[in-house]
Design a protein around this motif. Sequence first.
Motif, PDB file in Angstrom:
ATOM      1  N   ASP A 201      -5.337   1.724  11.049  1.00 10.82           N
ATOM      2  CA  ASP A 201      -5.485   3.047  10.443  1.00 10.82           C
ATOM      3  C   ASP A 201      -4.141   3.754  10.498  1.00 10.82           C
ATOM      4  O   ASP A 201      -3.526   3.852  11.561  1.00 10.82           O
TER       5      ASP A 201
ATOM      6  N   LYS B  82      -4.430  13.369   8.592  1.00  3.81           N
ATOM      7  CA  LYS B  82      -5.242  12.581   7.663  1.00  3.81           C
ATOM      8  C   LYS B  82      -5.150  11.134   8.104  1.00  3.81           C
ATOM      9  O   LYS B  82      -4.089  10.660   8.504  1.00  3.81           O
ATOM     10  N   LYS B  83      -6.269  10.419   8.006  1.00  5.71           N
ATOM     11  CA  LYS B  83      -6.318   9.014   8.398  1.00  5.71           C
ATOM     12  C   LYS B  83      -6.657   8.173   7.171  1.00  5.71           C
ATOM     13  O   LYS B  83      -7.522   8.536   6.383  1.00  5.71           O
ATOM     14  N   PHE B  84      -5.936   7.049   7.044  1.00  4.96           N
ATOM     15  CA  PHE B  84      -6.139   6.114   5.943  1.00  4.96           C
ATOM     16  C   PHE B  84      -6.306   4.718   6.516  1.00  4.96           C
ATOM     17  O   PHE B  84      -5.626   4.353   7.471  1.00  4.96           O
TER      18      PHE B  84
ATOM     19  N   GLU C 257       5.379   9.404  -2.104  1.00  2.00           N
ATOM     20  CA  GLU C 257       4.524   8.403  -1.473  1.00  2.00           C
ATOM     21  C   GLU C 257       5.239   7.709  -0.317  1.00  2.00           C
ATOM     22  O   GLU C 257       6.446   7.492  -0.357  1.00  2.00           O
TER      23      GLU C 257
ATOM     24  N   GLY D 290      -5.401   1.068   6.471  1.00  2.00           N
ATOM     25  CA  GLY D 290      -4.216   0.401   5.950  1.00  2.00           C
ATOM     26  C   GLY D 290      -4.435  -1.048   5.601  1.00  2.00           C
ATOM     27  O   GLY D 290      -5.272  -1.732   6.187  1.00  2.00           O
TER      28      GLY D 290
ATOM     29  N   VAL E 133       3.674   1.858   2.938  1.00  2.00           N
ATOM     30  CA  VAL E 133       3.251   1.285   4.217  1.00  2.00           C
ATOM     31  C   VAL E 133       3.807  -0.130   4.401  1.00  2.00           C
ATOM     32  O   VAL E 133       4.230  -0.505   5.486  1.00  2.00           O
TER      33      VAL E 133
ATOM     34  N   MET F  56       0.841  -1.173   0.000  1.00  2.00           N
ATOM     35  CA  MET F  56       0.000   0.000   0.000  1.00  2.00           C
ATOM     36  C   MET F  56       0.887   1.237   0.000  1.00  2.00           C
ATOM     37  O   MET F  56       1.850   1.310   0.757  1.00  2.00           O
ATOM     38  N   LYS F  57       0.544   2.180  -0.855  1.00  2.00           N
ATOM     39  CA  LYS F  57       1.266   3.446  -0.907  1.00  2.00           C
ATOM     40  C   LYS F  57       0.295   4.585  -0.620  1.00  2.00           C
ATOM     41  O   LYS F  57      -0.859   4.550  -1.038  1.00  2.00           O
ATOM     42  N   ILE F  58       0.790   5.579   0.100  1.00  5.27           N
ATOM     43  CA  ILE F  58      -0.027   6.747   0.438  1.00  5.27           C
ATOM     44  C   ILE F  58       0.690   7.991  -0.072  1.00  5.27           C
ATOM     45  O   ILE F  58       1.857   8.227   0.278  1.00  5.27           O
ATOM     46  N   SER F  59      -0.011   8.789  -0.864  1.00  3.54           N
ATOM     47  CA  SER F  59       0.555  10.040  -1.358  1.00  3.54           C
ATOM     48  C   SER F  59       0.575  11.067  -0.229  1.00  3.54           C
ATOM     49  O   SER F  59      -0.423  11.239   0.483  1.00  3.54           O
ATOM     50  N   ILE F  60       1.707  11.749  -0.075  1.00  2.15           N
ATOM     51  CA  ILE F  60       1.824  12.756   0.997  1.00  2.15           C
ATOM     52  C   ILE F  60       1.702  14.173   0.439  1.00  2.15           C
ATOM     53  O   ILE F  60       1.787  15.136   1.184  1.00  2.15           O
TER      54      ILE F  60
END
Length: 176
Positions: free
Chosen positions: A43, A16-18, A110, A20, A113, A1-5
């Motif tokens: 999360d 911000k909450k994602f 990104e 996971g 995670v 999983m990748k999260i854009s910052i």
Amino acid sequence: MKISIKDITSLPDQNKKFTGTCDIHDFSYLGSKFTINRTEPFDVVLSMIGSGKLHITFTTSANITGSCDRCLTDVSFDVPVAVDETVEVSEGQVVPDEEIGPYSFVDGEEIVVDELILNEILVNFPAKILCQDDCKGICPVCGKNRNIESCGCDDAVLDPRMAQFLDVFNSFKEVK
């Protein structure tokens, strides 16, 4: 999983909450292969501290399958994962640390995670994996699993420095 910052780094003092997920299924460690069966739901919270630092936090647990260190049977065990990282950011990108260089969990703009999870698993990995506390292991003579059946082999481990004394003793044994 990748999260854009990119979006969060432009907003000072914001969170911000994602939700996971872990996409890693297999990994190798110290020459052995392990399987991640599942991770507990978690999360990921990204928090900007001012306009120059990004704080990443989440907690989960991973259930892993690997081989017992003594008898080589498959064993499942849980490893706690608690991520609490703070990195410096500038213009929407993570700035590499001057001492350790680039972060392994950063890919451009990104956060990876899965890499954070794997890093924490390796840090919290048990020193010895056993199927049971009193695992008897594999017979060094015949190779049978001594937890399943007794083989009756002489598995006395002698000090190699004493081998010549054993040779002398055996040569003077009375033969019947």
